[in-house]
Design a protein around this motif. Structure first.
Motif, PDB file in Angstrom:
ATOM      1  N   ASN A 106       0.924  -1.196  -0.010  1.00  0.00           N
ATOM      2  CA  ASN A 106       0.229  -0.107   0.109  1.00  0.00           C
ATOM      3  C   ASN A 106       0.845   1.097   0.037  1.00  0.00           C
ATOM      4  O   ASN A 106       0.506   2.353   0.377  1.00  0.00           O
ATOM      5  CB  ASN A 106      -0.876   0.089   1.187  1.00  0.00           C
ATOM      6  N   LYS A 154     -12.198  -1.901  -2.479  1.00  0.00           N
ATOM      7  CA  LYS A 154     -12.149  -3.195  -2.180  1.00  0.00           C
ATOM      8  C   LYS A 154     -13.190  -3.287  -0.761  1.00  0.00           C
ATOM      9  O   LYS A 154     -12.916  -2.764   0.139  1.00  0.00           O
ATOM     10  CB  LYS A 154     -10.846  -3.347  -1.753  1.00  0.00           C
ATOM     11  N   MET A 197     -14.238  -3.217   7.188  1.00  0.00           N
ATOM     12  CA  MET A 197     -13.078  -2.342   6.529  1.00  0.00           C
ATOM     13  C   MET A 197     -13.262  -2.433   5.308  1.00  0.00           C
ATOM     14  O   MET A 197     -13.015  -3.358   4.479  1.00  0.00           O
ATOM     15  CB  MET A 197     -11.869  -2.557   7.041  1.00  0.00           C
ATOM     16  N   TRP A 198     -13.558  -1.085   4.591  1.00  0.00           N
ATOM     17  CA  TRP A 198     -13.544  -0.936   3.224  1.00  0.00           C
ATOM     18  C   TRP A 198     -12.170  -0.126   2.870  1.00  0.00           C
ATOM     19  O   TRP A 198     -12.054   0.826   3.612  1.00  0.00           O
ATOM     20  CB  TRP A 198     -14.725  -0.133   2.518  1.00  0.00           C
ATOM     21  N   THR A 199     -11.610  -0.568   1.970  1.00  0.00           N
ATOM     22  CA  THR A 199     -10.397  -0.004   1.547  1.00  0.00           C
ATOM     23  C   THR A 199     -10.556   0.846   0.086  1.00  0.00           C
ATOM     24  O   THR A 199     -10.940   0.406  -0.928  1.00  0.00           O
ATOM     25  CB  THR A 199      -9.260  -0.949   1.454  1.00  0.00           C
ATOM     26  N   GLN A 219      -8.596   2.976  -2.891  1.00  0.00           N
ATOM     27  CA  GLN A 219      -7.293   3.130  -3.383  1.00  0.00           C
ATOM     28  C   GLN A 219      -7.465   4.287  -4.427  1.00  0.00           C
ATOM     29  O   GLN A 219      -8.463   4.453  -5.419  1.00  0.00           O
ATOM     30  CB  GLN A 219      -6.639   1.963  -4.306  1.00  0.00           C
ATOM     31  N   TYR A 222      -4.215   5.239   0.102  1.00  0.00           N
ATOM     32  CA  TYR A 222      -5.077   4.124   0.627  1.00  0.00           C
ATOM     33  C   TYR A 222      -5.496   4.769   1.972  1.00  0.00           C
ATOM     34  O   TYR A 222      -4.939   5.332   2.618  1.00  0.00           O
ATOM     35  CB  TYR A 222      -4.238   2.884   0.967  1.00  0.00           C
ATOM     36  N   GLY A 258      -9.354   3.909   4.382  1.00  0.00           N
ATOM     37  CA  GLY A 258     -10.504   3.118   4.760  1.00  0.00           C
ATOM     38  C   GLY A 258     -11.438   3.667   5.711  1.00  0.00           C
ATOM     39  O   GLY A 258     -11.446   4.970   6.089  1.00  0.00           O
ATOM     40  N   HIS A 298      -7.811   7.838  10.722  1.00  0.00           N
ATOM     41  CA  HIS A 298      -7.078   7.172   9.804  1.00  0.00           C
ATOM     42  C   HIS A 298      -7.570   5.595  10.055  1.00  0.00           C
ATOM     43  O   HIS A 298      -6.939   5.024  10.727  1.00  0.00           O
ATOM     44  CB  HIS A 298      -5.725   7.069   9.416  1.00  0.00           C
ATOM     45  N   LEU A 314      -7.316   2.857   8.494  1.00  0.00           N
ATOM     46  CA  LEU A 314      -6.569   1.534   8.159  1.00  0.00           C
ATOM     47  C   LEU A 314      -5.489   1.619   9.008  1.00  0.00           C
ATOM     48  O   LEU A 314      -5.072   0.809   9.671  1.00  0.00           O
ATOM     49  CB  LEU A 314      -6.093   2.014   6.775  1.00  0.00           C
ATOM     50  N   GLU A 353      -4.034  -1.221  11.934  1.00  0.00           N
ATOM     51  CA  GLU A 353      -2.902  -1.626  11.995  1.00  0.00           C
ATOM     52  C   GLU A 353      -2.350  -1.532  13.281  1.00  0.00           C
ATOM     53  O   GLU A 353      -1.704  -2.433  13.958  1.00  0.00           O
ATOM     54  CB  GLU A 353      -1.971  -1.168  10.852  1.00  0.00           C
TER      55      GLU A 353
END
Length: 1005
Positions: free
Chosen positions: A140, A290, A327-329, A331, A357, A359, A409, A411, A415
């Motif tokens: 990513n 995604k 979770m939708w990502t 790009q 990226y 989310g 954020h 995403l 993480e």
């Protein structure tokens, strides 16, 4: 001028003319702040021509990329450098000149070791391993480098490293930059362990100093860059980087309007891109999405935009997700034909020059997460398991409140939560904004959902000392904004007796919103100080509260806070929230109220410890609520120094030993820089403008000298960078975080249980002057290797029937209560040294333990013994080989700092220590370096168990008394995976700097 001629001139203008700029030499006589090391050390060379600040421009925009590397690398790639790349030898670097150029908007590529990176750029590097690591392009990442293949190499990992751990907002420089991993490094087990490649995109001027706007800096951190990538590969990478930089576009913002969405809602994506040049340029923006569980991205829109010279362009993308919670990502790919970008009517042959990226979390109409938390006596149960738990505080960015949830954020938070869980933590503390609205609450909704997905409980703190005003939005859309703390309320910290109706309304709205969340605890008021409030500081209803003493003092203060918390808890219950709620920690050590009494109606008692680590154990015992069969947690502990290993390691050992159910560090660290600093004024500084009041919280009296007049923020420093324990910007825990998590990962079966003791120390109610004499007695009993319990005066009538003696180091609030104990045959010893006359203690024999403290507490089916070595000041730790005897069981180990032995009816089921670990004289294993903690699943005796799990503090070799049949590893979340590990003689386990990061599972013959 005709159209053809116009296009020709535009083409020439977009191409630009770049003149070469030679390397700088260091300024004569100027010492380097951070000496560079590497192949060029000790080399000399002539400095280049004078630097021409106008040499490399593109229609007024600086386009120079300075390539900083060692001479061997520059010699290898020098003949193939793009025209706008200027080489600088690392060992001759003039840092001041380089910073001047970067501050003006030029760019840089740093290749090699991280030593010497200018601190002002806020980038540091650490070495994940001494061995070569597999390196690949970040999946990513922002750079399209799929055609470049790296070899395994010894590398470093980049991370956010602010030049000052605790800068002051609006005084010290704080950069605004996106930390974007370009390369990833993987260890021998295939797990991500570092970022050897990084793009630091300084998209806005730094706060206070206003520098670096428009600068991009790439860092490729390798011991030997040419071993990681050949000259052809580096040439291709440098060319791609130079082309991207030449395009002049920089992403300023890329976000969705909410972090969480409900069924039927449309998602709006917003991207702002800055053009750093003076000519208008065009680019193509391609969005794709995604869905949760999907393997590929689906196109959304492709659109073309023009950014005027020195200006921005904005792209909006709006779509309605199909069904699929999670979770939708998103790009975003930015495509540009760099050489023809100024030919606005021609698309040319655009290629991807940047990728980003983000989310968002899709949820049901009402937030629902599985129940995972329960309180069972003095133990906290998570997912049906009991144990000792580790936890941490979490601010995702360098902002404290309002920007923490508005610049959110998902995403990165996902993480972080995955990393927090793998580090061994299970409880994470977060704060509610002082003024909430739908964007901030949607971000918290997302955080609750993501925490649940990673097996984490969120400890949500609602009120805090930093706010002057609070506000919220009602369901009908109206807004409530109210005074929370009056400008003279410096004797009331972190909670308020004003506007109680609005406080209840706020709490009720939050509780109704999150009533379906099974993974939250409420902390109502963080850190409370209360000293003799008067009628002008309280709503009229407070005068009608029953059970509040009339006379001023600690008892009245504690009961006022307790009643306030009961009112707020009732608001939670009335709104349907059934989760545990704690009032909060009181500043008992500063005579700010009795934490025990204030939390007596709560299911969990919190304590915060910023004193030396030993105080975590002393405080946990002093406030021990075992008499009311509740757990105590060290909800905050920390030290204002990043990655303070010794403090974290000692604090968690003392917390466990002192009877806490959980220890929570302050704090994890930050993942990104806040886009803004807090804009609130410094409300607590108003104390300096008023006549001091003896009731005031003592630390407030010096704020006029501690805080700058130009400072801003609810708290004038950023979160995370001082107290953190993670490599900022990454998911990689540093040594301090690992030390805390280790006992969390190995803590199963270490939960506290209520077992009657022969002797109890009695803590008076509402009399804070008792703290010092009681703690002195506790410390003396640690040194004397005694087993004992602590009992609160408020529950004295419930003291266990088998009690032989009680010790009162300080007079009780109600001394007559002791007569009832005497009538039952209980011996009573009163006075600060009374413990010396008591012979009813159960003692533990510790040979060679004269300078070793012993802390003992009951666990399921046994006793947990913690050995803490007393070390001389300013001296190296002294290793002591001790032998602990309890009943018929003996355990031998070497203690240089801490050791642990858990003994049950089955034998020794857990040990931590160094040297030779022996059980009843038989060798279990020997550890030449550091400490190792070992346990047997199922509570088996370590000498007999076929399966053993262990974690080591440092790389070492462990020699076992039995042969090792197999080795597996786990991250504390997933089941163990067998690995091929070199074993010497079938009994020696070699733990390198990669294996040491895992829980190791052994099968013994």
């Amino acid at each position: 001028m005709n159209r053809r001629e116009t296009l020709r001139l535009l083409a020439l203008g977009s191409a630009g003319v770049v003149a070469p700029v030679a390397a700088w030499g260091s300024s004569p006589g100027k010492p380097k702040e951070t000496p560079a090391t590497g192949p060029d050390d000790g080399l000399t060379g002539a400095s280049g021509p004078a630097f021409d600040t106008h040499a490399a421009t593109d229609a007024g925009r600086k386009t120079v990329l300075y390539l900083v590397a060692d001479s061997a690398f520059l010699s290898a790639v020098g003949g193939n450098l793009p025209a706008n790349v200027v080489p600088l030898q690392r060992h001759q670097l003039d840092e001041a000149k380089l910073l001047q150029e970067l501050a003006a908007g030029n760019g840089m590529i740093w290749v090699g070791k991280p030593e010497g990176i200018p601190a002002a750029l806020s980038v540091g590097g650490f070495r994940p391993s001494e061995a070569a690591l597999a390196v690949s392009v970040a999946a990513n990442g922002p750079m399209p480098l799929a055609d470049i293949t790296f070899k395994p190499a010894v590398s470093f990992s980049a991370y956010i490293a602010p030049p000052k751990e605790m800068p002051n907002h609006n005084i010290d420089e704080e950069v605004r930059a996106d930390f974007l991993p370009v390369l990833e490094a993987y260890d021998q087990f295939g797990n991500l362990t570092g970022y050897p490649g990084l793009l630091m995109s300084y998209y806005a001027p730094s706060l206070a100093a206003g520098r670096f706007k428009g600068s991009d800096c790439w860092f490729y951190l390798f011991e030997n860059p040419l071993a990681a990538l050949d000259v052809k590969g580096w040439t291709a990478l440098l060319q791609k980087t130079a082309a991207r930089w030449k395009g002049g576009l920089q992403v300023y913002a890329h976000q969705s309007n909410y972090a969480a969405y409900h069924p039927g809602e449309r998602v709006q994506l917003r991207t702002r891109v800055q053009n750093q040049g003076t000519q208008a340029v065009a680019a193509t923006f391609r969005y794709s999405v995604k869905a949760p569980g999907a393997g590929a991205f689906t196109p959304l829109i492709t659109t073309r935009r023009v950014a005027s010279g020195g200006s921005d362009t904005e792209v909006l993308c709006d779509f309605k997700p199909v069904a699929g919670n999670g979770m939708w990502t998103i790009q975003l790919e930015i495509l540009q034909d760099v050489d023809k970008a100024a030919l606005l009517a021609l698309e040319g042959e655009p290629v991807v020059i940047d990728k980003r990226y983000i989310g968002f979390v899709a949820q049901g109409a009402a937030l629902q997460t599985p129940p995972m938390l329960a309180v069972k006596g003095p133990s906290i149960v998570l997912d049906g398991e009991e144990g000792f738990w580790s936890g941490t505080h979490y601010y995702p960015s360098t902002s404290w409140w309002e920007w923490a949830w508005r610049d959110f954020h998902p995403l990165k938070v996902a993480e972080d939560f995955a990393a927090i869980r793998k580090a061994g933590y299970r409880i994470v503390r977060v704060w509610v904004d002082p003024v909430t609205d739908e964007p901030s609450l949607r971000a918290m909704d997302a955080a609750i959902q993501l925490a649940a997905e990673h097996g984490l409980v969120l400890d949500i703190c609602i009120f805090t000392q930093w706010a002057r005003h609070m506000g919220f939005e009602r369901p009908d859309g109206t807004h409530a904004y109210f005074e929370y703390r009056h400008e003279r309320d410096f004797n009331i910290v972190s909670f308020s007796l004003r506007n109680l109706g609005l406080q209840r309304e706020l709490v009720g709205l939050l509780a109704a919103r999150w009533k379906g969340a099974g993974n939250i605890i409420y902390n109502l008021a963080n850190e409370v100080y209360l000293k003799d409030p008067d009628e002008t500081q309280m709503d009229a209803e407070v005068a009608t509260w029953r059970g509040i003493p009339a006379g001023k003092g600690t008892l009245r203060d504690s009961m006022l806070f307790r009643r306030w918390s009961n009112e707020m808890t009732a608001a939670i219950r009335n709104a349907g929230g059934m989760q545990p709620a704690m009032p909060g920690y009181m500043f008992s050590t500063m005579d700010g109220g009795d934490t025990y009494l204030a939390n007596e109606d709560a299911p969990i008692l919190p304590w915060h410890n910023y004193l030396p680590p030993e105080q975590a154990g002393l405080s946990a015992q002093y406030f021990d609520p075992i008499g009311s069969n509740r757990p105590v947690i060290i909800e905050e502990f920390g030290n204002g120094k990043w990655n303070n290993l010794a403090y974290y390691d000692a604090s968690v050992h003392y917390a466990l030993a002192g009877g806490a159910a959980c220890a929570m560090s302050y704090e994890w660290g930050v993942s990104w820089f806040a886009r803004e600093s807090c804009y609130w004024p410094l409300p607590l500084r108003e104390a300096s403008q008023l006549e001091p009041d003896p009731r005031w919280f003592p630390p407030y009296l010096g704020l006029d000298s501690a805080w700058f007049e130009r400072g801003v923020g609810l708290c004038p420093t950023p979160s995370g960078t001082g107290y953190g324990s993670v490599y900022h910007g990454t998911p990689f825990p540093a040594d301090a975080a690992i030390a805390l998590g280790r006992l969390g990962l190995m803590g199963k079966g270490l939960q506290r249980v209520a077992v009657p003791e022969k002797v109890y120390i009695i803590v008076p109610s509402g009399n804070l002057s008792a703290m010092e004499p009681v703690k002195k007695t506790l410390a003396a009993l640690w040194a004397g290797k005694a087993l004992f319990g602590v009992w609160q005066e408020s529950a004295l009538e419930a003291i266990p029937a088998g009690t032989k003696a009680v010790i009162c180091p300080h007079p009780l609030t109600n001394p007559s209560a002791l007569q009832a104990l005497r009538s039952k045959g209980v011996a009573v010893f009163e006075g600060p040294d009374a413990w010396q006359a008591c012979n009813a203690f159960e003692k533990v024999d510790v040979k060679n333990g004269e300078q070793v403290k012993l802390l003992a507490r009951r666990t399921e089916n046994g006793v947990l013994f913690t050995l803490a070595a007393e070390q001389p000041a300013d001296a190296k730790p002294v290793a002591r080989t001790v032998a602990l005897q309890y009943g018929k069981t003996a355990a031998g180990l070497t203690v240089s700092d801490f050791g642990i032995v858990q003994i049950t009816g089955k034998g020794v089921v857990l040990m931590e220590g160094g040297g030779e670990l022996r059980i009843n004289g038989k060798l279990l294993c020997s550890i030449p370096q550091g400490r190792v903690i070992l346990s047997a699943p199922g509570g088996q005796d370590l000498l007999q168990a076929k399966q053993i799990q262990l974690m080591a503090t440092v790389p070492t070799k462990i020699s076992f008394g039995r042969k090792i049949a197999s080795v597996g590893i786990s991250d504390g979340v997933k089941p163990p995976v067998k690995v091929t590990q070199r074993l010497a003689n079938g009994k020696d386990l070699l733990i390198d700097d990669q294996l040491v990061k895992y829980m190791i599972h052994l099968t013994l013959a």
